[in-house]
Write an enzyme that holds these catalytic residues in place. Sequence first.
Site, short mmCIF file in Angstrom:
data_model
loop_
_atom_site.label_atom_id
_atom_site.label_comp_id
_atom_site.label_asym_id
_atom_site.label_seq_id
_atom_site.Cartn_x
_atom_site.Cartn_y
_atom_site.Cartn_z
N HIS A 68 -17.86 -0.13 -16.47
CA HIS A 68 -19.20 -0.70 -16.46
C HIS A 68 -20.06 -0.11 -17.58
O HIS A 68 -20.96 -0.79 -18.08
CB HIS A 68 -19.86 -0.45 -15.10
CG HIS A 68 -19.36 -1.35 -14.03
ND1 HIS A 68 -20.18 -2.16 -13.27
CD2 HIS A 68 -18.09 -1.60 -13.58
CE1 HIS A 68 -19.46 -2.86 -12.41
NE2 HIS A 68 -18.19 -2.51 -12.57
N THR A 192 -5.72 -1.46 -8.58
CA THR A 192 -4.70 -0.89 -7.69
C THR A 192 -5.26 0.28 -6.88
O THR A 192 -4.74 0.59 -5.81
CB THR A 192 -3.47 -0.43 -8.49
OG1 THR A 192 -2.50 0.10 -7.59
CG2 THR A 192 -3.81 0.65 -9.50
N ASP A 197 -17.57 -2.01 -2.10
CA ASP A 197 -18.60 -1.36 -1.29
C ASP A 197 -19.77 -2.28 -0.97
O ASP A 197 -20.56 -1.98 -0.07
CB ASP A 197 -19.15 -0.13 -2.01
CG ASP A 197 -18.18 1.05 -1.96
OD1 ASP A 197 -17.38 1.12 -1.01
OD2 ASP A 197 -18.23 1.89 -2.87
N ASP A 209 -5.71 -3.66 -2.35
CA ASP A 209 -4.30 -3.81 -2.01
C ASP A 209 -3.95 -2.84 -0.89
O ASP A 209 -4.81 -2.08 -0.43
CB ASP A 209 -3.38 -3.66 -3.24
CG ASP A 209 -3.18 -2.23 -3.73
OD1 ASP A 209 -3.68 -1.28 -3.08
OD2 ASP A 209 -2.53 -2.04 -4.77
N ASP A 216 0.04 1.73 -8.38
CA ASP A 216 1.27 0.95 -8.47
C ASP A 216 0.93 -0.51 -8.71
O ASP A 216 -0.23 -0.89 -8.84
CB ASP A 216 2.12 1.13 -7.20
CG ASP A 216 1.43 0.66 -5.94
OD1 ASP A 216 0.36 0.01 -6.03
OD2 ASP A 216 1.94 0.95 -4.84
#
Length: 352
Positions: A68, A192, A197, A209, A216
Site C-alpha cells: 500500500h 497466501t 479485517d 486460504d 504456499d
Amino acid sequence: MTFARLASLVALVAATGAAAVQCPTGQTTANAACCALFPIVDDILQAQLFDGAQCGEEAHSALRLSFHDAIGFSIHGGKGGGADGSILAFNKTENAFHANGGIDDITDEQFPLFQQSGLSAGDFLHLAAAVGTANCPGAPRLKFFLGRPPPVAPAPDLTVPEPTDNVTSILARFADAGFSPQEAIALLSSHTVAASDVIDPGHTGIPFDSTPLVFDTQVFLEVLLKGSMFPGDGVPQPGEVASPIAGEMRLQSDSVLARDPRTACFWQAMINNQEFMTSSFKAAMAKLQVLGQDKSKLIDCSDVVPVPKVLADPIIKLPPTFSMSDIQASCPQLRLPTLATQSGPAITVAPV
C-alpha cells in the site's frame, strides 16, 4: 543512530565499496552500514513487533503495508514517492483512504517502533515487510535496500487497487506503476498469508486460504474452486464472492483475475509450483520495494533479513470433499497438476 548519521554511512559505503565485515553484534554483512540494522531486526522487529518472530497478524499486515505504501507511484509522475514510507510518516492522512481500511492497526503498532529505530520511514517499513515475511515458512528471502530519504508528502488517494475493481482497472493501475499483468499476479502471492479485517463488518482476521500461516500455493488453488458460502454471518459483502471453505474469504478481485484471459494462465501456473511462485514473488517485491527510489544511492542490506524456514512438503492438496472437477480452470492451454485430496471431513478455517 540518527538518520543523518545513517545516511552518511550509506554514502561512504556506496563510495568505497567496503568489504564484508563482522559487526559488533557478531553477525557478518557485506556492507558496514548494514551493521546498524541487526539490533533493529532482533530487538525491535522480531522481539516487539512480530511477537518473537511469528508469522502472525503483524507479519501479514507489514507485508500488506509495504504494498500500500509503494504502489502510491506512477511511472508517469504525479502519484507520490512510491516506496518512501509515506503511509507510515503521514499515516493520519493515508489511513483515511478507503483502500487503506484497517491498515491503521499496523501503522499504529509500527509508528513508535519506527521512531525508536532511527531509520527513515521508508527503510523501517520495508525492512519490517521483509523480516515479517521471512517468519512465514515457505516464503522467499526478500531483498532489502537501505538509504531511502524521508518522505516529503503523503501519496494521493486512489492509487491502491480495491477488491471491487474490475480486471481492466486493476491491470491499468499496476501498469501505471510499472508492473506487467504477470508481475501483478506474482505480487498477489502475498494473499497466501493474508486476511481480511474490514470487508465483513464485525469479523476480522478472515484468511484467504486454508493455510494462512505458511507461504504456499494453496490460495491459487482455492480461489479456483467452486464457491458456495460466505464467512462471518454468511451474508455477502461488497468485494467478496462465494468461498469454497467455511470461514475463508474469497476476494472478488482475486476471483476475476484468476478467471480473466489476460491473467488466468499466470494465476494457474502458480498452483503446486512453490519454487515458481516464490521466485516470481521475490522478483516482483524487489521491484516494488524500491519504486520511486534512486537505487544507485541505496545499499544492499539483504543479508540482514532472516532466512525463512523451508516447507518440508510444499505439495498442496485439494481440501476434503473436493475433486479435480471442482477446479474452475480458465487457462485451457495450461494443464493443471494432478492433486490428491486431503483425507478427513470438510474443514473450517479459523480467523488468524
